[in-house]
Write a protein that holds these residues in place. Structure first.
Motif, PDB file in Angstrom:
ATOM      1  N   THR A  28       3.237  16.748  -0.112  1.00 32.46           N
ATOM      2  CA  THR A  28       2.145  16.126  -0.626  1.00 32.46           C
ATOM      3  C   THR A  28       1.473  16.727  -1.872  1.00 32.46           C
ATOM      4  O   THR A  28       1.512  18.081  -1.967  1.00 32.46           O
ATOM      5  CB  THR A  28       0.984  15.885   0.432  1.00 32.46           C
ATOM      6  N   ASP A  71       5.167  12.611  -1.332  1.00 34.39           N
ATOM      7  CA  ASP A  71       4.028  11.782  -1.208  1.00 34.39           C
ATOM      8  C   ASP A  71       3.102  11.990  -2.257  1.00 34.39           C
ATOM      9  O   ASP A  71       2.313  12.902  -2.395  1.00 34.39           O
ATOM     10  CB  ASP A  71       3.135  12.252   0.151  1.00 34.39           C
ATOM     11  N   ALA A  92      -1.972   9.457   6.446  1.00 35.54           N
ATOM     12  CA  ALA A  92      -1.042   8.203   6.331  1.00 35.54           C
ATOM     13  C   ALA A  92       0.270   9.207   6.031  1.00 35.54           C
ATOM     14  O   ALA A  92       1.584   8.485   6.668  1.00 35.54           O
ATOM     15  CB  ALA A  92      -1.206   7.552   5.216  1.00 35.54           C
ATOM     16  N   THR A  93       0.635  10.254   5.510  1.00 35.80           N
ATOM     17  CA  THR A  93       1.796  10.942   5.265  1.00 35.80           C
ATOM     18  C   THR A  93       2.522  11.090   6.806  1.00 35.80           C
ATOM     19  O   THR A  93       4.057  10.781   6.815  1.00 35.80           O
ATOM     20  CB  THR A  93       1.472  12.360   4.760  1.00 35.80           C
ATOM     21  N   GLY A 112      -2.337  -1.506  -3.062  1.00 33.72           N
ATOM     22  CA  GLY A 112      -0.931  -1.169  -3.367  1.00 33.72           C
ATOM     23  C   GLY A 112      -0.378   0.294  -3.333  1.00 33.72           C
ATOM     24  O   GLY A 112      -0.983   1.087  -2.979  1.00 33.72           O
ATOM     25  N   THR A 148      -2.889  17.448   4.633  1.00 30.12           N
ATOM     26  CA  THR A 148      -2.361  15.998   4.009  1.00 30.12           C
ATOM     27  C   THR A 148      -3.359  14.830   4.645  1.00 30.12           C
ATOM     28  O   THR A 148      -4.152  15.225   5.531  1.00 30.12           O
ATOM     29  CB  THR A 148      -0.940  15.889   4.025  1.00 30.12           C
ATOM     30  N   PHE A 149      -3.296  13.961   3.970  1.00 32.62           N
ATOM     31  CA  PHE A 149      -3.993  12.526   4.718  1.00 32.62           C
ATOM     32  C   PHE A 149      -3.237  12.053   5.548  1.00 32.62           C
ATOM     33  O   PHE A 149      -1.905  12.150   5.637  1.00 32.62           O
ATOM     34  CB  PHE A 149      -4.096  11.554   3.593  1.00 32.62           C
ATOM     35  N   SER A 170       0.246   5.418  -4.419  1.00 32.33           N
ATOM     36  CA  SER A 170      -0.583   4.594  -3.742  1.00 32.33           C
ATOM     37  C   SER A 170      -1.525   4.307  -4.906  1.00 32.33           C
ATOM     38  O   SER A 170      -2.067   5.006  -5.969  1.00 32.33           O
ATOM     39  CB  SER A 170      -1.600   5.317  -2.690  1.00 32.33           C
ATOM     40  N   ASN A 199      -4.599   2.554  -3.878  1.00 34.31           N
ATOM     41  CA  ASN A 199      -5.663   2.180  -3.129  1.00 34.31           C
ATOM     42  C   ASN A 199      -6.946   2.270  -4.001  1.00 34.31           C
ATOM     43  O   ASN A 199      -6.644   2.641  -5.190  1.00 34.31           O
ATOM     44  CB  ASN A 199      -5.861   3.179  -2.027  1.00 34.31           C
ATOM     45  N   GLU A 230      -1.688  10.415  -4.531  1.00 28.24           N
ATOM     46  CA  GLU A 230      -2.869  11.036  -5.365  1.00 28.24           C
ATOM     47  C   GLU A 230      -2.466  11.564  -6.537  1.00 28.24           C
ATOM     48  O   GLU A 230      -3.392  11.882  -7.390  1.00 28.24           O
ATOM     49  CB  GLU A 230      -3.349  12.066  -4.501  1.00 28.24           C
ATOM     50  N   ASN A 274       0.869  -1.087   0.159  1.00 29.45           N
ATOM     51  CA  ASN A 274       0.054   0.123   0.083  1.00 29.45           C
ATOM     52  C   ASN A 274       0.845   1.207   0.094  1.00 29.45           C
ATOM     53  O   ASN A 274       2.061   1.148   0.227  1.00 29.45           O
ATOM     54  CB  ASN A 274      -1.043  -0.065   1.193  1.00 29.45           C
ATOM     55  N   GLY A 275       0.188   2.436  -0.115  1.00 30.31           N
ATOM     56  CA  GLY A 275       0.991   3.661  -0.078  1.00 30.31           C
ATOM     57  C   GLY A 275       1.609   3.997   1.036  1.00 30.31           C
ATOM     58  O   GLY A 275       2.719   4.686   1.138  1.00 30.31           O
ATOM     59  N   THR A 276       0.911   3.731   2.200  1.00 32.87           N
ATOM     60  CA  THR A 276       1.417   4.086   3.678  1.00 32.87           C
ATOM     61  C   THR A 276       2.726   3.321   3.570  1.00 32.87           C
ATOM     62  O   THR A 276       3.657   3.933   4.266  1.00 32.87           O
ATOM     63  CB  THR A 276       0.337   3.562   4.693  1.00 32.87           C
ATOM     64  N   LEU A 293       5.401   4.869   1.654  1.00 32.94           N
ATOM     65  CA  LEU A 293       6.099   6.202   2.827  1.00 32.94           C
ATOM     66  C   LEU A 293       6.932   5.561   3.750  1.00 32.94           C
ATOM     67  O   LEU A 293       7.728   6.251   3.909  1.00 32.94           O
ATOM     68  CB  LEU A 293       4.651   6.791   3.167  1.00 32.94           C
ATOM     69  N   LYS A 344      -8.033   5.624  -5.508  1.00 33.72           N
ATOM     70  CA  LYS A 344      -6.963   6.428  -6.193  1.00 33.72           C
ATOM     71  C   LYS A 344      -7.449   6.374  -7.917  1.00 33.72           C
ATOM     72  O   LYS A 344      -8.322   5.742  -8.230  1.00 33.72           O
ATOM     73  CB  LYS A 344      -5.595   6.152  -5.894  1.00 33.72           C
TER      74      LYS A 344
HETATM   75  C1  LIG Z   1      -4.143   7.421  -0.021  1.00 30.56           C
HETATM   76  C2  LIG Z   1      -2.913   8.358   0.514  1.00 30.56           C
HETATM   77  C3  LIG Z   1      -2.053   7.794   1.193  1.00 30.56           C
HETATM   78  C4  LIG Z   1      -1.990   6.235   1.450  1.00 30.56           C
HETATM   79  O1  LIG Z   1      -2.043   5.362   0.468  1.00 30.56           O
HETATM   80  P1  LIG Z   1      -2.693   3.875   1.109  1.00 30.56           P
HETATM   81  O2  LIG Z   1      -2.420   3.019  -0.289  1.00 30.56           O
HETATM   82  O3  LIG Z   1      -4.250   3.975   1.285  1.00 30.56           O
HETATM   83  O4  LIG Z   1      -1.708   3.185   2.048  1.00 30.56           O
HETATM   84  C5  LIG Z   1      -0.880   8.315   1.724  1.00 30.56           C
HETATM   85  N1  LIG Z   1      -1.001   9.880   1.396  1.00 30.56           N
HETATM   86  C6  LIG Z   1      -1.928  10.505   0.619  1.00 30.56           C
HETATM   87  C7  LIG Z   1      -1.783  11.909   0.421  1.00 30.56           C
HETATM   88  C8  LIG Z   1      -2.752   9.521   0.288  1.00 30.56           C
HETATM   89  O5  LIG Z   1      -4.091  10.099  -0.477  1.00 30.56           O
END
Ligand SMILES: *Cc1c(COP(=O)(O)O)cnc(C)c1O
Length: 379
Positions: free
Chosen positions: A155, A181, A96-97, A217, A93-94, A205, A207, A184, A67-69, A72, A210
């Motif tokens: 981001t 990041d 997860a960053t 992923g 930001t989201f 990401s 997800n 998106e 995943n994207g997290t 990161l 997205k």
């Molecule tokens: C979606 C997103 C993530 C995390 O990605 P995941 O695949 O959901 O873990 C991180 N940063 C930003 C800005 C996002 O939009």
């Protein structure tokens, strides 16, 4: 609201914020995985997906992750973000960053955004660093907290590129690694070059919400071969390559992307150009429909960039910000699943006491931004 309705189809079930689109080879490639038995940690689709990502982004290396997290987290580890350090990070930001920083034992040091790009404001960040940063032989330090400043993360909000030239210059001046990041922002260009390739490392990401999905992923992008090798190594439990022996030379993670997800990703990437074109059509339609309105403005791509318009968004006029809940309620009542931008990170309990610069633009944007339904299929 009538403007949004005019752009969007009537739908009894409502119009979601963002839905994936599966009109290509998805079934064929996923079935191929199942038929061949290669659904998990080995198989050819992961390599194929990584090659295709390199082609799409122009990055020297792409490492697929679960995943994207996770991507990161790997970026931060590889950039040298260590326990007790601070990382300059956007408050807009989201989560997860910022969570991935906390996984490293590091603290965010929040910086404000630009009203034009929604990404980090390099000029005001430069002033802030002049005030609080101090060079020492061991690196750059925050004079006030006594902690090392290890990196900067930016981001690309909603797919709109941050001001990368200025951020790269700023990071060079202070000798800080830049991490992008780009979760998106697959398909977004800055100065003609794909975002995520300006920093030392970039994260993507895939997800389900997205622009393109692998189910779940992500990917790490870098031009540095040694970092790429390490990213792969850490994402595969730091296992040393051997036919039968289990030996690990570092604290690794199970962050690799399964073959099944990569197969979906290969089929989706084949359609990226079409997805991007559809997004631009939708963005242009929103832009046109909203242009006559006084109280809102469509958030357009920053000059000199090409956004993937992942989420088409509007900014309420300052004196209309108190009516955002009313607008969201009205949109939801007719089935349009709009949503406000994230609550800024320094308002979350986990990060409320993090160091920060003045965040007035973030506060303002966070009160005024609304994202509208943006699926590819709406174009
Ligand atoms: C979606 C997103 C993530 C995390 O990605 P995941 O695949 O959901 O873990 C991180 N940063 C930003 C800005 C996002 O939009």
């Amino acid at each position: 609201m009538a403007a949004a309705r005019a752009v969007l189809p009537d739908s009894a079930e409502g119009v979601p914020l963002h839905e994936p689109s599966f009109k290509g080879n998805e079934w064929r490639y996923v079935k191929d995985c199942i038929d061949s038995g290669w659904v998990s940690s080995a198989g050819t689709y992961v390599t194929r997906f990584e090659d295709a990502l390199r082609q799409t982004t122009g990055a020297g290396h792409a490492i697929a992750t679960c995943n994207g997290t996770a991507a990161l987290h790997l970026c931060y580890l590889l950039a040298g973000v260590e326990p007790g350090s601070e990382v300059i990070a956007p408050a807009l930001t989201f989560v997860a960053t910022i969570n991935a920083l906390a996984y490293c034992g590091a603290r965010p040091h929040f910086a404000d955004c630009s009203a034009l790009t929604l990404g980090l404001d390099p000029e005001r960040l430069a002033d802030h660093l002049e005030r609080i940063a101090e060079r020492r032989p061991e690196g750059l330090y925050n004079k006030e907290s006594g902690r090392r400043i290890a990196a900067v993360v930016c981001t690309h909000v909603f797919g709109h590129p941050a001001d990368l030239d200025a951020l790269v210059t700023l990071c060079r001046r202070w000798e800080l690694p830049l991490i992008e990041d780009g979760a998106e922002a697959l398909g977004s260009l800055y100065g003609g070059r794909h975002v995520g390739t300006y920093g030392l490392l970039g994260a993507l990401s895939f997800n389900g919400n997205k622009i393109l999905t692998t189910g779940g992923g992500g990917a790490v992008l870098t031009d540095d071969e040694a970092l790429a090798r390490q990213a792969k190594h850490l994402s595969t439990t730091a296992k040393l390559d051997h036919a039968w022996r289990y030996d690990h030379d570092a604290l690794g993670y199970n962050y690799r992307m399964p073959n099944l997800n990569a197969a979906l990703g290969c089929a989706q990437l084949e359609q990226l150009d079409g997805f991007l074109a559809a997004k631009r059509v939708l963005a242009a339609r929103y832009g046109e429909a909203l242009a006559p309105l006084q109280g809102v403005r469509f958030v357009a791509e920053p000059p000199g960039t090409r956004s993937n318009y992942w989420l088409c968004s509007i900014l309420l006029r300052s004196d209309c910000r108190d009516r955002r809940e009313e607008l969201l309620e009205a949109l939801h009542r007719v089935g349009l699943h709009a949503r406000p931008v994230w609550k800024p990170m320094h308002h979350l309990p986990m990060y409320a006491d993090a160091p920060r610069m003045d965040l007035q633009v973030t506060e303002d944007m966070a009160a005024r931004l609304v994202s509208l339904p943006s699926s590819v299929a709406l174009a």
